[in-house]
Enzyme design. Structure first.
Site, PDB file in Angstrom:
ATOM      1  N   LYS A 162     -35.544 -94.794  74.573  1.00 31.68           N
ATOM      2  CA  LYS A 162     -36.197 -93.562  75.047  1.00 31.68           C
ATOM      3  C   LYS A 162     -35.178 -92.442  75.082  1.00 31.68           C
ATOM      4  CE  LYS A 162     -39.702 -91.172  76.463  1.00 31.68           C
ATOM      5  NZ  LYS A 162     -39.116 -89.999  75.776  1.00 31.68           N
ATOM      6  N   ASN A 198     -27.935 -80.221  76.116  1.00 29.28           N
ATOM      7  CA  ASN A 198     -29.044 -80.706  75.295  1.00 29.28           C
ATOM      8  C   ASN A 198     -28.649 -80.621  73.820  1.00 29.28           C
ATOM      9  OD1 ASN A 198     -31.450 -81.424  74.130  1.00 29.28           O
ATOM     10  ND2 ASN A 198     -32.658 -79.783  75.030  1.00 29.28           N
ATOM     11  N   TYR A 208     -47.184 -86.736  71.576  1.00 26.77           N
ATOM     12  CA  TYR A 208     -46.271 -86.777  72.720  1.00 26.77           C
ATOM     13  C   TYR A 208     -46.571 -85.618  73.654  1.00 26.77           C
ATOM     14  CZ  TYR A 208     -41.830 -87.540  75.146  1.00 26.77           C
ATOM     15  OH  TYR A 208     -40.868 -87.812  76.085  1.00 26.77           O
ATOM     16  N   SER A 217     -37.025 -86.789  79.897  1.00 29.08           N
ATOM     17  CA  SER A 217     -38.160 -87.674  79.639  1.00 29.08           C
ATOM     18  C   SER A 217     -37.854 -89.155  79.783  1.00 29.08           C
ATOM     19  CB  SER A 217     -38.742 -87.398  78.255  1.00 29.08           C
ATOM     20  OG  SER A 217     -39.454 -86.176  78.268  1.00 29.08           O
ATOM     21  N   GLN A 257     -46.606 -79.427  76.044  1.00 23.29           N
ATOM     22  CA  GLN A 257     -46.400 -78.770  77.335  1.00 23.29           C
ATOM     23  C   GLN A 257     -47.705 -78.133  77.814  1.00 23.29           C
ATOM     24  OE1 GLN A 257     -43.659 -79.370  78.669  1.00 23.29           O
ATOM     25  NE2 GLN A 257     -41.990 -79.368  77.183  1.00 23.29           N
ATOM     26  N   GLU A 304     -40.321 -97.069  73.794  1.00 24.04           N
ATOM     27  CA  GLU A 304     -40.707 -97.126  72.390  1.00 24.04           C
ATOM     28  C   GLU A 304     -39.937 -98.271  71.749  1.00 24.04           C
ATOM     29  OE1 GLU A 304     -39.689 -93.130  71.365  1.00 24.04           O
ATOM     30  OE2 GLU A 304     -41.115 -92.333  72.826  1.00 24.04           O
ATOM     31  N   SER A 325     -34.576 -85.074  77.631  1.00 20.36           N
ATOM     32  CA  SER A 325     -33.872 -83.789  77.621  1.00 20.36           C
ATOM     33  C   SER A 325     -34.471 -82.840  78.638  1.00 20.36           C
ATOM     34  CB  SER A 325     -33.974 -83.123  76.237  1.00 20.36           C
ATOM     35  OG  SER A 325     -33.558 -83.975  75.203  1.00 20.36           O
ATOM     36  N   ASN A 341     -46.267 -84.000  77.837  1.00 16.48           N
ATOM     37  CA  ASN A 341     -45.974 -83.987  79.270  1.00 16.48           C
ATOM     38  C   ASN A 341     -47.243 -83.923  80.129  1.00 16.48           C
ATOM     39  OD1 ASN A 341     -43.106 -84.241  79.557  1.00 16.48           O
ATOM     40  ND2 ASN A 341     -42.898 -82.213  78.664  1.00 16.48           N
ATOM     41  N   LYS A 367     -40.000 -90.755  82.258  1.00 18.69           N
ATOM     42  CA  LYS A 367     -41.311 -91.294  81.917  1.00 18.69           C
ATOM     43  C   LYS A 367     -41.328 -92.815  81.977  1.00 18.69           C
ATOM     44  CE  LYS A 367     -42.967 -87.516  78.913  1.00 18.69           C
ATOM     45  NZ  LYS A 367     -42.005 -86.475  79.280  1.00 18.69           N
TER      46      LYS A 367
END
Length: 377
Positions: free
Chosen positions: A330, A358, A165, A80, A136, A287, A333, A167, A83
């Site tokens: 940010k 991860n 949050y 992410s 998701q 953020e 994963s 995707n 993003k």
């Protein structure tokens, strides 16, 4: 465990410079070694910048099977953190006058006009405040059915009332950006954004020539894996890059003046804070936290509840005063990779942590916070 400092940064070194470099290496080693040991992380690349001076430290293995060490050429799945790059492309499109964050999806996708999601703005999609899009896509959604999914989606809240949050939210945001630029999304990233940011080893589509540098990610059982791209994966979590490239991106964010117009304005645009959400401020991709920031506040802003649950959002009427007093961060994963990026423009410090496992987000943040605390002048 081996650690390699990029030699090209400093040659020749004065005794004072060598001492300083060894000091920074010791800071990073102290923070990263225990994390790799505790979570059995095969490999990491950690890049830091201090007052415009870059360092890259490489640890462990990019491939366990082939015993390939992590190097300055190793590609990691950013997850992410992608993003933020998508947000930068959107900001660039806005600077060019081809996209407006105040527009609604239906302007670029007529098939969404009149649907509930068309009440959200492009900004809402880019800040996860569109009304409750999930983390998701449902498993049954495919490229062929994604438009039907958005047309039929029903909001849980008014646009701007909550941050969830998502995707799908960020994926649609990236798709609208590509439509506004009249380009394929991957082409826009690889041919427009990356070159202007000086990113020479960052890809949506890893070319055959770079595949030998693509690290294997590892799951909890240390089985190797690469991500399986889903709907709008490229915008949400699809970038692969080296730590050195991500450090260049961080340095461009610390000092956008080094960039040509309009990319300078595009990067500045991603550093505007739009919504206050608990312990943090949500911008485009990044953020934000007032700096200095405690580890506890940073952990709270990246907590499980901030990722998995809706949180009340309050629209800010003005940009927080002075980016020199803000930490930007940010996480990112995929199934086999875990990453974190943070920087403080006012202190001219930043850190990039890329790992091919991860491992838990709190551990990443703790290590990065410890490094930044030691780097801060």
């Amino acid at each position: 465990m081996t650690v390699t400092l990029v030699a090209s940064c400093f040659a020749p070194l004065s005794s004072h410079a060598a001492e300083n470099d060894a000091h920074i290496r010791a800071i990073v080693d102290k923070a990263i070694g225990p994390v790799m040991a505790e979570y059995k992380v095969p490999g990491m690349a950690v890049a830091v910048t201090v007052d415009g001076k870059p360092y890259v430290f490489n640890y462990g293995l990019a491939s366990i099977k082939d015993n390939t060490p992590v190097s300055e050429a190793t590609l990691f799945e950013l997850g992410s953190i992608s993003k933020v790059l998508t947000a930068t492309l959107a900001s660039y499109a806005q600077v060019l006058g081809k996209l407006s964050l105040d527009d609604h999806p239906g302007k670029y996708m007529p098939e969404l006009q009149g649907s509930p999601i068309d009440k959200a703005s492009v900004l809402n999609l880019g800040t996860y405040t569109g009304g409750g899009l999930p983390l998701q896509f449902p498993q049954e959604v495919t490229d062929a059915t994604k438009i039907d999914y958005f047309r039929q989606w029903q909001p849980q809240a008014a646009p701007g009332a909550q941050r969830r949050y998502s995707n799908p939210s960020l994926g649609l945001f990236g798709h609208l950006t590509a439509l506004a630029l009249k380009s394929d999304f991957a082409d826009a990233m690889e041919q427009q954004l990356f070159p202007q940011l000086g990113l020479k080893s960052s890809y949506i589509r890893v070319p055959d020539s770079a595949m030998p540098n693509y690290a294997w990610g590892y799951d909890e059982d240390n089985k190797p894996r690469h991500m399986n791209p889903g709907v709008f994966a490229a915008a949400g979590y699809g970038v692969r890059a080296t730590a050195a490239d991500m450090l260049r991106f961080v340095e461009a964010n610390i000092d956008p003046q080094r960039l040509d117009e309009p990319m300078r304005r595009a990067v500045n645009g991603t550093q505007v804070g739009y919504f206050k959400v608990g312990a943090m401020v949500q911008g485009l991709g990044w953020e934000q936290y007032p700096y200095p920031v405690t580890l506890q506040r940073l952990q709270a802003g990246n907590a499980y509840t901030m990722i998995m649950e809706p949180n009340a959002a309050k629209r800010l009427t003005a940009r927080p005063a002075g980016s020199d007093k803000i930490l930007f961060n940010k996480t990112g994963s995929t199934g086999g990779f875990g990453n974190y990026v943070a920087f403080v423009p006012g202190k001219k410090i930043g850190v990039v942590i890329l790992a091919n496992k991860n491992y838990p987000i709190p551990a990443r943040i703790k290590a990065a916070h410890a490094i930044l605390e030691q780097l801060a002048p």
